[in-house]
Design a protein around this motif. Structure first.
Motif, PDB file in Angstrom:
ATOM      1  N   ARG A  18       0.827  -1.215   0.000  1.00  0.00           N
ATOM      2  CA  ARG A  18       0.000   0.000   0.000  1.00  0.00           C
ATOM      3  C   ARG A  18       0.861   1.265   0.000  1.00  0.00           C
ATOM      4  NH1 ARG A  18      -3.065  -3.282   3.124  1.00  0.00           N
ATOM      5  NH2 ARG A  18      -2.241  -2.571   5.113  1.00  0.00           N
ATOM      6  N   GLU A  21       2.783   1.563  -3.420  1.00  0.00           N
ATOM      7  CA  GLU A  21       1.890   1.979  -4.505  1.00  0.00           C
ATOM      8  C   GLU A  21       1.527   3.449  -4.380  1.00  0.00           C
ATOM      9  OE1 GLU A  21      -1.431  -0.706  -4.355  1.00  0.00           O
ATOM     10  OE2 GLU A  21      -0.321  -2.308  -5.369  1.00  0.00           O
ATOM     11  N   ARG A  22       1.242   3.903  -3.162  1.00  0.00           N
ATOM     12  CA  ARG A  22       0.823   5.297  -2.969  1.00  0.00           C
ATOM     13  C   ARG A  22       1.971   6.269  -3.220  1.00  0.00           C
ATOM     14  NH1 ARG A  22      -1.167   9.273  -4.116  1.00  0.00           N
ATOM     15  NH2 ARG A  22      -2.329  10.641  -2.746  1.00  0.00           N
ATOM     16  N   THR A  25       2.947   6.760  -6.878  1.00  0.00           N
ATOM     17  CA  THR A  25       2.013   7.479  -7.766  1.00  0.00           C
ATOM     18  C   THR A  25       2.263   8.986  -7.733  1.00  0.00           C
ATOM     19  OG1 THR A  25       0.309   7.750  -6.054  1.00  0.00           O
ATOM     20  CG2 THR A  25       0.172   5.772  -7.451  1.00  0.00           C
ATOM     21  N   VAL A  56      -0.099  12.268   2.782  1.00  0.00           N
ATOM     22  CA  VAL A  56      -0.492  11.276   1.776  1.00  0.00           C
ATOM     23  C   VAL A  56      -0.616   9.897   2.412  1.00  0.00           C
ATOM     24  CG1 VAL A  56       0.371  10.037  -0.259  1.00  0.00           C
ATOM     25  CG2 VAL A  56       0.407  12.529  -0.217  1.00  0.00           C
ATOM     26  N   GLU A  59      -3.716   9.129   4.508  1.00  0.00           N
ATOM     27  CA  GLU A  59      -4.917   8.827   3.726  1.00  0.00           C
ATOM     28  C   GLU A  59      -5.131   7.326   3.564  1.00  0.00           C
ATOM     29  OE1 GLU A  59      -4.338  10.819   0.007  1.00  0.00           O
ATOM     30  OE2 GLU A  59      -4.453  12.811   0.905  1.00  0.00           O
ATOM     31  N   ILE A  60      -4.067   6.541   3.652  1.00  0.00           N
ATOM     32  CA  ILE A  60      -4.191   5.093   3.412  1.00  0.00           C
ATOM     33  C   ILE A  60      -4.030   4.259   4.678  1.00  0.00           C
ATOM     34  CG2 ILE A  60      -3.498   5.242   0.998  1.00  0.00           C
ATOM     35  CD1 ILE A  60      -0.713   4.154   1.924  1.00  0.00           C
TER      36      ILE A  60
END
Length: 82
Positions: A18, A21-22, A25, A56, A59-60
């Motif tokens: 996770r 990937e974040r 991006t 950021v 957020e996950i």
């Protein structure tokens, strides 16, 4: 510019995926994560803003990056080495 950070809150390969990937991006950011050491190496063609990266990641999940260079400098100051 290349910087290393400790990742707080990362405990498994799912977390690693996770976070990776974040971060990858984000424009101009390349992140390489080591689950065993809980460290991320971030390569960027621009200034790295730690506060924005942490926003950021919030957020996950409950992840946070910790600047290991700043921690080392703080330890030296606390121990009157510098």
């Amino acid at each position: 510019m290349e910087r290393q950070y400790r990742i707080l809150g990362m405990s498994c390969s799912g977390c690693k995926r996770r976070i990776s990937e974040r971060l990858n991006t984000l424009e101009g950011i390349e992140a390489d994560i080591n689950l065993e050491t809980k460290m991320v190496t971030i390569i960027s063609n621009q200034e790295i803003d730690l506060m924005n990266l942490n926003k950021v990641l919030e957020e996950i999940g409950h992840y946070q990056l910790e600047d290991i260079i700043a921690l080392k400098e703080s330890e030296y100051k606390d121990n009157n080495i510098i």
